[in-house]
Write an enzyme that holds these catalytic residues in place. Sequence first.
Site, PDB file in Angstrom:
ATOM      1  N   MET A  19      -1.870 -10.660  -2.691  1.00  0.00           N
ATOM      2  CA  MET A  19      -1.425 -11.696  -2.007  1.00  0.00           C
ATOM      3  C   MET A  19      -0.731 -12.389  -3.555  1.00  0.00           C
ATOM      4  SD  MET A  19      -1.796 -15.406  -0.242  1.00  0.00           S
ATOM      5  CE  MET A  19      -3.448 -15.598  -1.064  1.00  0.00           C
ATOM      6  N   ASP A  47      -2.673  -1.788  -9.393  1.00  0.00           N
ATOM      7  CA  ASP A  47      -3.685  -2.099  -8.183  1.00  0.00           C
ATOM      8  C   ASP A  47      -4.216  -0.638  -7.910  1.00  0.00           C
ATOM      9  OD1 ASP A  47      -4.715  -2.994  -5.574  1.00  0.00           O
ATOM     10  OD2 ASP A  47      -3.431  -4.681  -6.089  1.00  0.00           O
ATOM     11  N   LYS A  84       0.872  -1.351  -0.988  1.00  0.00           N
ATOM     12  CA  LYS A  84       2.011  -0.907  -1.423  1.00  0.00           C
ATOM     13  C   LYS A  84       3.362  -1.793  -0.697  1.00  0.00           C
ATOM     14  CE  LYS A  84       0.905   2.980  -3.940  1.00  0.00           C
ATOM     15  NZ  LYS A  84       0.690   4.516  -3.864  1.00  0.00           N
ATOM     16  N   GLN A 102      -4.869 -10.511 -12.019  1.00  0.00           N
ATOM     17  CA  GLN A 102      -5.225 -11.093 -10.463  1.00  0.00           C
ATOM     18  C   GLN A 102      -6.336 -10.198  -9.982  1.00  0.00           C
ATOM     19  OE1 GLN A 102      -3.926 -14.431  -9.917  1.00  0.00           O
ATOM     20  NE2 GLN A 102      -3.019 -14.087 -11.822  1.00  0.00           N
ATOM     21  N   ALA A 149      -9.412  -8.312  -8.514  1.00  0.00           N
ATOM     22  CA  ALA A 149     -10.991  -8.879  -8.465  1.00  0.00           C
ATOM     23  C   ALA A 149     -11.354  -8.315  -7.144  1.00  0.00           C
ATOM     24  CB  ALA A 149     -10.894 -10.168  -8.693  1.00  0.00           C
ATOM     25  N   TYR A 181     -19.757 -14.066  -5.905  1.00  0.00           N
ATOM     26  CA  TYR A 181     -18.376 -14.182  -6.257  1.00  0.00           C
ATOM     27  C   TYR A 181     -18.162 -15.084  -7.382  1.00  0.00           C
ATOM     28  CZ  TYR A 181     -13.426 -15.227  -5.472  1.00  0.00           C
ATOM     29  OH  TYR A 181     -12.151 -15.599  -6.049  1.00  0.00           O
ATOM     30  N   LYS A 225     -17.006 -15.549 -11.200  1.00  0.00           N
ATOM     31  CA  LYS A 225     -15.734 -16.131 -11.727  1.00  0.00           C
ATOM     32  C   LYS A 225     -16.279 -17.148 -12.857  1.00  0.00           C
ATOM     33  CE  LYS A 225     -12.591 -14.401  -9.318  1.00  0.00           C
ATOM     34  NZ  LYS A 225     -11.353 -13.872  -9.887  1.00  0.00           N
ATOM     35  N   VAL A 282      -5.742 -20.799  -1.563  1.00  0.00           N
ATOM     36  CA  VAL A 282      -4.178 -20.343  -1.818  1.00  0.00           C
ATOM     37  C   VAL A 282      -3.922 -19.791  -0.110  1.00  0.00           C
ATOM     38  CG1 VAL A 282      -2.555 -18.940  -2.979  1.00  0.00           C
ATOM     39  CG2 VAL A 282      -4.755 -19.636  -3.839  1.00  0.00           C
ATOM     40  N   LYS A 341      -5.132  -9.249   3.986  1.00  0.00           N
ATOM     41  CA  LYS A 341      -6.539  -9.737   3.606  1.00  0.00           C
ATOM     42  C   LYS A 341      -7.373 -10.023   5.167  1.00  0.00           C
ATOM     43  CE  LYS A 341      -6.988 -12.864   0.279  1.00  0.00           C
ATOM     44  NZ  LYS A 341      -7.123 -13.714  -0.557  1.00  0.00           N
TER      45      LYS A 341
HETATM   46  N1  LIG Z   1      -6.429 -16.338  -2.271  1.00  0.00           N
HETATM   47  C1  LIG Z   1      -7.233 -17.589  -2.773  1.00  0.00           C
HETATM   48  O1  LIG Z   1      -7.506 -18.376  -1.958  1.00  0.00           O
HETATM   49  C2  LIG Z   1      -8.055 -17.410  -3.968  1.00  0.00           C
HETATM   50  C3  LIG Z   1      -8.786 -18.250  -4.427  1.00  0.00           C
HETATM   51  C4  LIG Z   1      -9.498 -18.386  -5.692  1.00  0.00           C
HETATM   52  C5  LIG Z   1      -9.211 -17.482  -6.675  1.00  0.00           C
HETATM   53  N2  LIG Z   1      -8.645 -16.225  -6.259  1.00  0.00           N
HETATM   54  C6  LIG Z   1      -8.367 -15.223  -7.139  1.00  0.00           C
HETATM   55  O2  LIG Z   1      -6.973 -14.901  -7.072  1.00  0.00           O
HETATM   56  C7  LIG Z   1      -6.966 -13.443  -7.616  1.00  0.00           C
HETATM   57  C8  LIG Z   1      -5.895 -12.778  -6.563  1.00  0.00           C
HETATM   58  O3  LIG Z   1      -6.415 -13.013  -5.182  1.00  0.00           O
HETATM   59  P1  LIG Z   1      -5.690 -12.747  -3.868  1.00  0.00           P
HETATM   60  O4  LIG Z   1      -5.850 -13.864  -2.852  1.00  0.00           O
HETATM   61  O5  LIG Z   1      -4.241 -12.225  -4.162  1.00  0.00           O
HETATM   62  O6  LIG Z   1      -6.425 -11.314  -3.420  1.00  0.00           O
HETATM   63  P2  LIG Z   1      -6.348 -10.096  -2.857  1.00  0.00           P
HETATM   64  O7  LIG Z   1      -7.498  -9.537  -2.256  1.00  0.00           O
HETATM   65  O8  LIG Z   1      -5.024 -10.056  -2.037  1.00  0.00           O
HETATM   66  O9  LIG Z   1      -5.665  -9.280  -4.366  1.00  0.00           O
HETATM   67  C9  LIG Z   1      -6.563  -8.661  -5.193  1.00  0.00           C
HETATM   68  C10 LIG Z   1      -5.984  -7.617  -5.536  1.00  0.00           C
HETATM   69  O10 LIG Z   1      -6.696  -6.816  -6.580  1.00  0.00           O
HETATM   70  C11 LIG Z   1      -6.916  -5.349  -6.219  1.00  0.00           C
HETATM   71  N3  LIG Z   1      -8.088  -4.777  -6.782  1.00  0.00           N
HETATM   72  C12 LIG Z   1      -9.428  -5.128  -6.410  1.00  0.00           C
HETATM   73  N4  LIG Z   1     -10.144  -4.498  -7.264  1.00  0.00           N
HETATM   74  C13 LIG Z   1      -9.527  -3.605  -8.047  1.00  0.00           C
HETATM   75  C14 LIG Z   1      -9.938  -2.700  -8.963  1.00  0.00           C
HETATM   76  N5  LIG Z   1     -11.004  -2.337  -9.061  1.00  0.00           N
HETATM   77  N6  LIG Z   1      -8.819  -1.942  -9.556  1.00  0.00           N
HETATM   78  C15 LIG Z   1      -7.397  -2.306  -9.160  1.00  0.00           C
HETATM   79  N7  LIG Z   1      -7.212  -3.101  -8.291  1.00  0.00           N
HETATM   80  C16 LIG Z   1      -7.998  -3.876  -7.468  1.00  0.00           C
HETATM   81  C17 LIG Z   1      -6.907  -5.179  -4.722  1.00  0.00           C
HETATM   82  O11 LIG Z   1      -6.522  -3.868  -4.323  1.00  0.00           O
HETATM   83  C18 LIG Z   1      -6.050  -6.515  -4.215  1.00  0.00           C
HETATM   84  O12 LIG Z   1      -4.589  -5.843  -4.080  1.00  0.00           O
HETATM   85  C19 LIG Z   1      -8.198 -12.527  -7.128  1.00  0.00           C
HETATM   86  O13 LIG Z   1      -8.782 -12.653  -8.725  1.00  0.00           O
HETATM   87  C20 LIG Z   1      -9.249 -13.943  -6.545  1.00  0.00           C
HETATM   88  O14 LIG Z   1     -10.432 -13.742  -6.857  1.00  0.00           O
HETATM   89  C21 LIG Z   1      -7.876 -16.306  -4.956  1.00  0.00           C
END
Ligand SMILES: NC(=O)c1ccc[n+]([C@@H]2O[C@H](COP(=O)([O-])OP(=O)(O)OC[C@H]3O[C@@H](n4cnc5c(N)ncnc54)[C@H](O)[C@@H]3O)[C@@H](O)[C@H]2O)c1
Length: 307
Positions: free
Chosen positions: A11, A31, A38, A70, A72, A135, A139, A166, A174
């Site tokens: 996202m 990714d 994709k 991003q 994780a 988790y 962080k 977010v 997700k």
């Molecule tokens: N969405 C929220 O509310 C929120 C809150 C706090 C922190 N975060 C942090 O923000 C970041 C992005 O979160 P998001 O909501 O977009 O999550 P998301 O799960 O949509 O995106 C994370 C992306 O990382 C990719 N990924 C995971 N492991 C991987 C690896 N080993 N190699 C390559 N790609 C990998 C996944 O395929 C995914 O596309 C993350 O680090 C998350 O911890 C998000």
Amino acid sequence: MKFLVTGAGGMIGANLALYLESQGHEVLALDHFSVGVKSNLKDFKGIVYTGDICTYNYDKLGKLDGIFHQAAITDTTVMDEKLMMSVNVDAFVKILEYAGRTGCQKVVYASSAATYGKGGVPMSEDQESAPANIYGVSKVEMEKAAKEFTSQNPGVKAVGLRYFNVYGPLEFHKKSAASMIYQLYKQISSGKAPRVFKMGEQFRDFVYVKDVVRANMKAFEYRGNDAFNVGTGLPTTFNQVIELLNRFLDAHLPTDYFDNPYDFYQEATQANMSLSDKVLKFKPIYPPEKGIADYVEWLQKQKSLDG
Ligand SMILES: NC(=O)c1ccc[n+]([C@@H]2O[C@H](COP(=O)([O-])OP(=O)(O)OC[C@H]3O[C@@H](n4cnc5c(N)ncnc54)[C@H](O)[C@@H]3O)[C@@H](O)[C@H]2O)c1
């Protein structure tokens, strides 16, 4: 400028990659697409690399002006500590080392409000970290690793962003981990009563993904190595979200309140935004009412496009 966005199928990563590209930058997207998809990058014109951040050969990407990290494991229920630390912490250190080796001066990375765990609200950056799950621990460890690395490698600046809850476009993939706002939208827009734990007065600091992108831009400009809250500073209850969604969707569905089965459940998140405001110069422009209105408009458009 030339940037790398990791987790670009996710996202926040996809929103960031698309925004940076719209500003005329060269953007490389990475990714492994095991969670992200994709299709989130269907309008992205840059190069998309499919690879695992743990093993990726970054050097082939050359010198960059900045990295927005991003990627994780974002599923907070994952209990495999070794896996969580290797993806969220060790892979991040590899990225910092790549930045140091190649003269990339800025790494902006995703931290989380999960570092505060059940800490008191509003949550401030100087508050003791108290992660409530692996988790959150990962962080906290990321932030420590960034401090340690940048103290030994002053040529690289690393700025952490502690995102709160977010929500926004490109979170379909997700599923159950998508935002509460999206879950409630899905229920209401399909004519089902919105379901929340009794009595819906739990609150969150919901931050719109467009503000999260803006915070990343501020972090890129920032010259220090700190971590900042990224929220709105506003506590919004689930009941308030339901009220807004009912209004924007012209629905009048009563709420179905049910017992919370969990022993551990976070009742409240709320960011203290003073430091972000004063030092990062980040001011959110989407309070929940405005962000949810914008998001609902986008969601309804997607629905009509999907037929
Ligand atoms: N969405 C929220 O509310 C929120 C809150 C706090 C922190 N975060 C942090 O923000 C970041 C992005 O979160 P998001 O909501 O977009 O999550 P998301 O799960 O949509 O995106 C994370 C992306 O990382 C990719 N990924 C995971 N492991 C991987 C690896 N080993 N190699 C390559 N790609 C990998 C996944 O395929 C995914 O596309 C993350 O680090 C998350 O911890 C998000």
